[in-house]
Enzyme design. Sequence first.
Site, PDB file in Angstrom:
ATOM      1  N   LYS A 172       0.830  -1.217   0.000  1.00  0.00           N
ATOM      2  CA  LYS A 172       0.000   0.000   0.000  1.00  0.00           C
ATOM      3  C   LYS A 172       0.866   1.270   0.000  1.00  0.00           C
ATOM      4  CE  LYS A 172      -2.209  -0.891   3.865  1.00  0.00           C
ATOM      5  NZ  LYS A 172      -1.553  -2.162   4.305  1.00  0.00           N
TER       6      LYS A 172
ATOM      7  N   ARG B 293      -8.827   1.082   9.953  1.00  0.00           N
ATOM      8  CA  ARG B 293      -8.391  -0.295  10.211  1.00  0.00           C
ATOM      9  C   ARG B 293      -9.427  -1.065  11.007  1.00  0.00           C
ATOM     10  NH1 ARG B 293      -2.481   0.654   9.746  1.00  0.00           N
ATOM     11  NH2 ARG B 293      -1.387  -1.315   9.845  1.00  0.00           N
TER      12      ARG B 293
ATOM     13  N   ARG C 106      11.415  -5.457   3.708  1.00  0.00           N
ATOM     14  CA  ARG C 106      11.098  -4.023   3.639  1.00  0.00           C
ATOM     15  C   ARG C 106      12.090  -3.203   4.462  1.00  0.00           C
ATOM     16  NH1 ARG C 106       5.096  -2.043   4.792  1.00  0.00           N
ATOM     17  NH2 ARG C 106       5.368  -2.950   6.847  1.00  0.00           N
TER      18      ARG C 106
ATOM     19  N   ARG D  37      11.780  -1.585  10.242  1.00  0.00           N
ATOM     20  CA  ARG D  37      10.871  -1.243  11.331  1.00  0.00           C
ATOM     21  C   ARG D  37      10.881  -2.357  12.377  1.00  0.00           C
ATOM     22  NH1 ARG D  37       5.387   0.280   8.323  1.00  0.00           N
ATOM     23  NH2 ARG D  37       4.628  -0.861  10.109  1.00  0.00           N
TER      24      ARG D  37
ATOM     25  N   ARG E 287       0.442  -9.162  13.516  1.00  0.00           N
ATOM     26  CA  ARG E 287      -0.175  -8.075  12.737  1.00  0.00           C
ATOM     27  C   ARG E 287      -1.115  -8.633  11.674  1.00  0.00           C
ATOM     28  NH1 ARG E 287       4.532  -4.828  10.501  1.00  0.00           N
ATOM     29  NH2 ARG E 287       2.934  -3.412   9.752  1.00  0.00           N
TER      30      ARG E 287
END
Length: 214
Positions: free
Chosen positions: A13, A88, A127, A160, A171
């Site tokens: 996203k 969310r 990532r 992260r 998550r």
Amino acid sequence: MKLILLGPPGVGKGTQAQKICEQFDSVQISTGDMLRSEIAAGTALGKKADRIISEGSLVPDDIILGMIKNRLFVGEKPTNYILDGFPRTIEQAKGLEKLYSDHHDSLDKVLLFEAPEEMIIDRISARRSCSNCKKVYHLVAMPPKKKGVCDSCGGKLVQREDDKPETIKKRLKVYHEQTEPLVDFYKKRQLLEKIDATGTPEDVAKKVMTVLKG
Ligand code: AMP
């Protein structure tokens, strides 16, 4: 144009939001980035959010809705924007609807990004993001020109804390339980457009542009 990007963490996203912003005169509004800025600034909200984010849970709806209200409807109001990582929960989506109705405004589209879970886990693990400007990279599919350094601003690339394997599974579980019900919510409102997010960032961007221009 007012868009929501919906989909599990790591589906791409943020990357697509950056690309849409380059093509259209739009701003990316990421509640995750807003929370990480609060954490970096050491505010009371940041301290609370830090604990919640590190364990992979969601920050309470009232806090998130307060941040979104300030960003969208107080002071300089953006006209074209992409909501990335918000809403969310159904509560947040209803809160957003109320804000739009109070301000005689509305959403244009909700793009739902879909990819198999193994691919998502791979994408999150690889990532890296710029600690300064937040630009997102993938170590294999979208690497920086110089290892560890952001192409755009020269900032340091970091992983992260909540992208580490222990937190990723939590998550994804939270996504399925609390965020996935939004698919039906926006389907019923005829705002939902599905995007196959399995290709390269450029392939996916082409599909996004077709939907947005169509
Ligand atoms: P993201 O950068 O969108 O992956 O968000 C990182 C983390 O910030 C999430 O795992 C949540 O803990 C928190 N967060 C971001 N956006 C929201 C939201 N809309 N509602 C609740 N928590 C959020």
